[in-house]
Scaffold this active site. Sequence first.
Site: not given
Length: 304
Positions: A11, A90-91, A115, A195, A242
Amino acid sequence: MGKIAFVFSGQGAQYPGMGQSLCGASPAAKEVFALADSLRPGTSVQCFSGTAEELAVTKNTQPCVYCVDLAAAKALEEAGVRPDFAAGFSLGEIAALTFGGVFAPEAGFDFVCRRAQAMQQAAEDNPGAMAAVLKLSNEKVEALCGEFSQVWPVNYNCPGQLVVAGDPEQLGAFQAKVKEAGGRAAPLAVSGGFHSPLMESAARKLLEALGEIPLGKPSLPIYANATAQPYEGDMGALLVRQVKSPVRWQETIEALAAEGVDTFFECGPGKTLCGLNKKTVKTAKAYQLQHAETLQAPLEAYRA
């Protein structure tokens, strides 16, 4: 060429028009967008024609970037490129897991949509902000974070670059401390403190969602953000962790290099990971694939 890793963009890499030329050039990429549109009508239109403001909304950003990530990897695979490893920032980790068979295609897109909704809601309920800290060691940044109750290190990007997240007011005071220590803190244009513990409610929702989504065995080693090691054991627990834990990207790239990876193909919009990976492993070769015009370079490198 040594071993190859596909790395999937996260992202923040989104931009209007992303994925359109890739979709037109690759039947495999087109299938990714067709599936997304069947499950979430208008996804391809958002990618190809949406404004920057529309794409910056988390519930839109994540499914759209996921599609471009996966479409790029599928285009490479369609052309005969076979990676030895995969990882996603991440994503991007969700796209990596779908590419590697942990999620079925429909399930991967369903999960990324859940998500996105969960993280957007968490950001609205627990407002947060993020900033990239430059020119300081990780240890120094961690020590400065320790002076605040709600500021945490969250993205270990590369040597000399660590992103922090936290309460907006405390983050302002934290940035002043960074300046005093000789570093530089650059605020990020994001909608939440991702996060970090501010995402705890999103993690709980994803734990519930994973009870309805079957997970398969990875077809290749896929490195987890939370551990910088390949997914194994309770993969669902790692996925939940995560969302609220740091992205250990520098360690991931170092671990992949230790396994013999010397070439990284970044799948998805932008070229952020190419830069981070080169800063982490200076001898690495990095190629970016985000549209049809960038497909040739990685293919030539692979066939050389």
